[in-house]
Motif scaffolding. Structure first.
Motif, short mmCIF file in Angstrom:
data_model
loop_
_atom_site.label_atom_id
_atom_site.label_comp_id
_atom_site.label_asym_id
_atom_site.label_seq_id
_atom_site.Cartn_x
_atom_site.Cartn_y
_atom_site.Cartn_z
N MET A 1 32.81 4.49 13.48
CA MET A 1 31.42 4.72 13.08
C MET A 1 31.23 4.41 11.59
SD MET A 1 29.41 8.31 13.23
CE MET A 1 29.07 8.52 14.93
N ILE A 2 32.14 4.92 10.78
CA ILE A 2 32.04 4.68 9.33
C ILE A 2 32.14 3.19 9.04
CG2 ILE A 2 33.21 5.06 7.13
CD1 ILE A 2 33.96 7.84 8.20
N TRP A 3 33.08 2.55 9.68
CA TRP A 3 33.27 1.12 9.47
C TRP A 3 32.00 0.34 9.83
CZ3 TRP A 3 33.77 -3.41 12.50
CH2 TRP A 3 34.36 -4.48 11.82
N ASN A 4 31.41 0.71 10.98
CA ASN A 4 30.17 0.05 11.43
C ASN A 4 29.06 0.23 10.40
OD1 ASN A 4 31.14 -0.94 13.77
ND2 ASN A 4 30.04 0.45 15.12
N ILE A 5 28.91 1.46 9.91
CA ILE A 5 27.82 1.72 8.96
C ILE A 5 28.02 0.89 7.70
CG2 ILE A 5 26.77 3.49 7.51
CD1 ILE A 5 27.32 5.48 9.74
N ARG A 6 29.27 0.82 7.25
CA ARG A 6 29.56 0.01 6.06
C ARG A 6 29.21 -1.45 6.30
NH1 ARG A 6 35.24 1.85 3.43
NH2 ARG A 6 34.45 3.73 2.41
#
Lengths: 399, 336
Positions: B322-327
């Motif tokens: 999720m964090i990677w996607n948001i970044r």
């Protein structure tokens, strides 16, 4: 119109303009590629093809032979009881029972026997000597003759064993059976009932949100977009228990059924929204700025811009999402089992298939036909609207 | 049939309600901040104020749904995981302590790990190879379409398809399952594959790979076509062969797309539930987290505390992606 993604066409393939044969002649590597692709396609379609072919086969044949043999006649060992002794005739001092082992005209008997230990001991045309001077003969078309020096006694006919070659039989019998008796027909309607509103309602809600997130100045826009990207991957499992509790509470407070179509429509709407907003925003944000600005200059407010310009222009993105959501809702099992009841009036196709897997474990004629009924609609949607699906996929994955 | 009719009516009602909401809220906004028949100065102020509020009117229904169906449940699930089976008494981390001591959980965790290693890797690799090969043949689009087709089939439908392939008939009788027929043809002995521990996990994974490869192929094929031709031509001039071009020129240029495909399939794997439920229901050591969670949600009247705890574990596994996607999404927006 601006396309968000590169369309999947093969026009830029370097081999496009050359003839297939000349390409093949040119390089053995190309031949290898062709062969590999053929192998892959066969591997990927064979499982589904097997299911489809099986669902069309005669159910007795389906149970005893693989679907890949379905075009060749099958050889089956069968048992049948002769006509009961009441039907015996007296002919020349012997008592005779006559009949046919099967009504099937195309059946061809190869061998027969009278005991289960040697079910194929005699070839067609032989006369089998049984106990107490009784004899049995079966001809290749299935007619049998039992004769005995003493009258046949007992209430039931004698057991006859035979090995027959049965020509392949195909038909829609299995489908007729599951559609009329298995409850699949009702479930099909239930699935449609769930899917239609759950596909259409999120689109409108998402389109407005997507427009606001693309073209309207507001504080916290970036944060909201990040939130939606984050929600894209939240596992459904997180939502199940709190929502189930909430639905149960609402159900008991207002005295209504906690498991209702309204509940599942709203749930699917909620679960589908992140993808819907994300897909539509990607598309709407990439529409040409000039169109929107010139409309603003002409005095149109955001509401008018949205309904008159954005909605019609976004049709491809709306279609993409609609297909996604349709496939997802139609194929969903988890949400349906948690939020919808298992009664006859509510059970959707996937839930029905799951139930059948438990109760009809080995009845492949029921399972294959039912599975194919459930797959027919999504496959139809898939093949007719694949273009939009691909486009949606390409703009939908976070790049 | 009446249900279907009512669903059509509801669909129309829903669309009408949405339409009504948007029209009505817009009308109300214009009533409160009129732009006609007011002084020029007031008009400017009103337009500005309306523009400040309107985005939130557009967003309100969506935010309402997202809040109720996704954000609130995430918070509530975390809270419930600290409560007992009915969600009434606070039990602290007892559910988690039970979870980590439970053999079923350890087995699920191990199996999930195996799924996470095998399925994304196989699907992405096969998708990439198939994308590269189908781009080279004239009938590649038909081939793509057929490989992509399982995407339209439900997990349950796919399970039935593959259960039929793995079907086992006792020794001596003719095998009607394709796998066992092939095994016997090659001189082996037919096996009840689904019940053989360890390997049965792989047989379940095959189903998901079969479904997901098409997805990987479609996205990677588009990425391969997006590679600038000059880079490939330069490599050809330098004397590189096909394999070298593929691995040294093309793959490095589509790394980010490969990562996207990989993570997307990873998320799907974490949520996989239908396949295990339909094929084995967790028997023969094939349990996975999602199915275990479902099981506890209803087992013996339902244990919401333990169910929520398992859901939280799945959520924790998803968070890095999720964090990677948001970044990625943020970088993409800034880049434009």
């Amino acid at each position: 119109m601006v396309t968000v993604t590169k369309p999947l066409s093969s026009t830029d393939s370097p081999y496009q303009s050359r003839g297939l044969l000349s390409t093949l002649r040119r390089s053995p590597l190309t031949l290898l590629t062709h062969l590999s692709v053929i192998v892959i396609v066969v591997m990927w379609t064979l499982p589904t093809a097997g299911l489809l072919i099986s669902s069309l086969r005669d159910k007795e044949q389906l149970a005893v032979s693989g679907w890949w043999t379905s075009l060749s006649p099958s050889t089956q060992r069968l048992m049948v009881r002769s006509v009961p002794p009441d039907a015996q005739l007296e002919e020349g001092g012997r008592y005779v029972l006559r009949g046919k082992v099967s009504d099937d005209q195309a059946l061809q008997v190869l061998a027969f026997g009278w005991s289960s230990r040697e079910p194929a001991a005699y070839a067609v045309g032989d006369v089998a000597q049984m106990r107490k001077g009784q004899t049995l003969s079966i001809s290749s078309n299935g007619e049998y003759e039992l004769s005995s020096p003493e009258p046949f006694s007992g209430a039931r006919g004698k057991r006859l064993f035979y090995t027959a070659k049965i020509p392949p039989r195909f038909g829609l019998d299995n489908y007729r059976e599951v559609l009329t008796t298995g409850g699949i027909g009702q479930s099909f309607i239930n699935s449609l009932t769930v899917t239609i509103p759950a596909t259409v309602i999120p689109i409108l809600i998402a389109a407005f949100a997507a427009y606001a997130l693309s073209w309207m100045a507001m504080p916290g826009r970036g944060l909201l977009i990040a939130l939606i990207v984050g929600l894209l991957v939240v596992p459904l499992q997180m939502s199940l228990i709190p929502l189930l509790r909430m639905y149960n509470q609402i159900g008991s407070t207002f005295g209504v059924d906690a498991k209702s179509y309204l509940g599942i429509w709203l749930a699917h709407t909620g679960f589908g929204l992140p993808l819907a907003i994300y897909l539509l925003r990607n598309y709407i944000a990439n529409l040409p700025k000039e169109i929107i600005e010139s409309a603003r200059v002409d005095g149109a407010n955001d509401f008018e811009i949205f309904t008159r310009i954005i909605l019609p222009l976004s049709f491809p993105a709306l279609a993409s999402f609609a297909i996604f959501q349709f496939l997802w809702v139609w194929n969903d099992l988890l949400v349906a089992t948690v939020f919808l009841g298992t009664g006859e009036q509510q059970m959707v196709l996937t839930a029905r298939l799951r139930e059948m897997l438990g109760s009809y474990g080995g009845n492949w004629e029921v399972l294959t036909a039912s599975a194919f009924v459930s797959m027919a609609v999504p496959l139809l949607v898939f093949f007719s609207l694949q273009r939009y699906l691909v486009r949606g996929l390409l703009s939908g994955s976070v790049k | 049939m009446t249900h279907l009719l009512s669903s059509l009516v509801i669909m129309l009602l829903g669309v009408a309600a949405c339409g009504f909401y948007f029209v009505f809220s817009n009308w109300l906004l214009l009533r409160i901040f009129p732009v006609r028949r007011v002084s020029l100065q007031q008009q400017a102020v009103n337009i500005q104020r309306a523009a400040l509020i309107r985005p939130w009117l557009f967003l309100a229904p969506a935010l309402g749904f997202l809040g109720l169906y996704l954000v609130y449940p995430v918070v509530e699930s975390v809270r419930l995981s600290l409560f007992d089976r009915g969600g009434d008494a606070f039990v602290g981390v007892a559910n988690y302590r039970w979870l980590f001591a439970s053999e079923e959980f350890q087995e699920s965790l191990l199996n999930n790990l195996l799924w996470l290693l095998v399925v994304p890797a196989c699907s992405t690799f096969l998708g990439l190879v198939i994308a590269a090969m189908t781009d080279k043949v004239r009938w590649g689009n038909i081939a793509k379409s057929l490989v992509f087709m399982p995407m339209a089939i439900s997990f349950i439908g796919a399970s039935i398809i593959w259960k039929f392939i793995y079907e086992y008939r006792g020794e001596g009788s003719e095998q009607i399952g394709l796998l066992n027929a092939v095994v016997e043809y090659l001189g082996g002995t037919a096996q009840p594959w689904i019940t053989l521990h360890f390997w049965n996990n792989l047989f379940l994974m095959v189903i998901l790979v079969w479904i997901q490869t098409g997805f990987a192929m479609v996205i990677l094929s588009a990425a391969l076509r997006g590679i600038p031709e000059e880079t490939v031509e330069a490599a050809v001039l330098d004397g590189a062969n096909g394999v070298q071009i593929f691995f040294k020129i093309m793959i490095p240029q589509i790394w980010s797309t490969i990562a996207v495909v990989w993570t997307t399939i990873t998320i799907t794997v974490l949520k996989v539930f239908d396949i295990v439920l339909a094929m084995t229901n967790g028997q023969w050591k094939t349990q996975v987290l999602a199915n275990m969670m479902y099981d506890w949600m209803f087992r013996g009247g339902g244990d919401f505390g333990r169910g929520a705890a398992i859901a939280v574990i799945i959520m924790v596994a998803v968070i890095p992606v999720m964090i990677w996607n948001i970044r990625q999404a943020n970088a993409q927006m800034e880049g434009r």
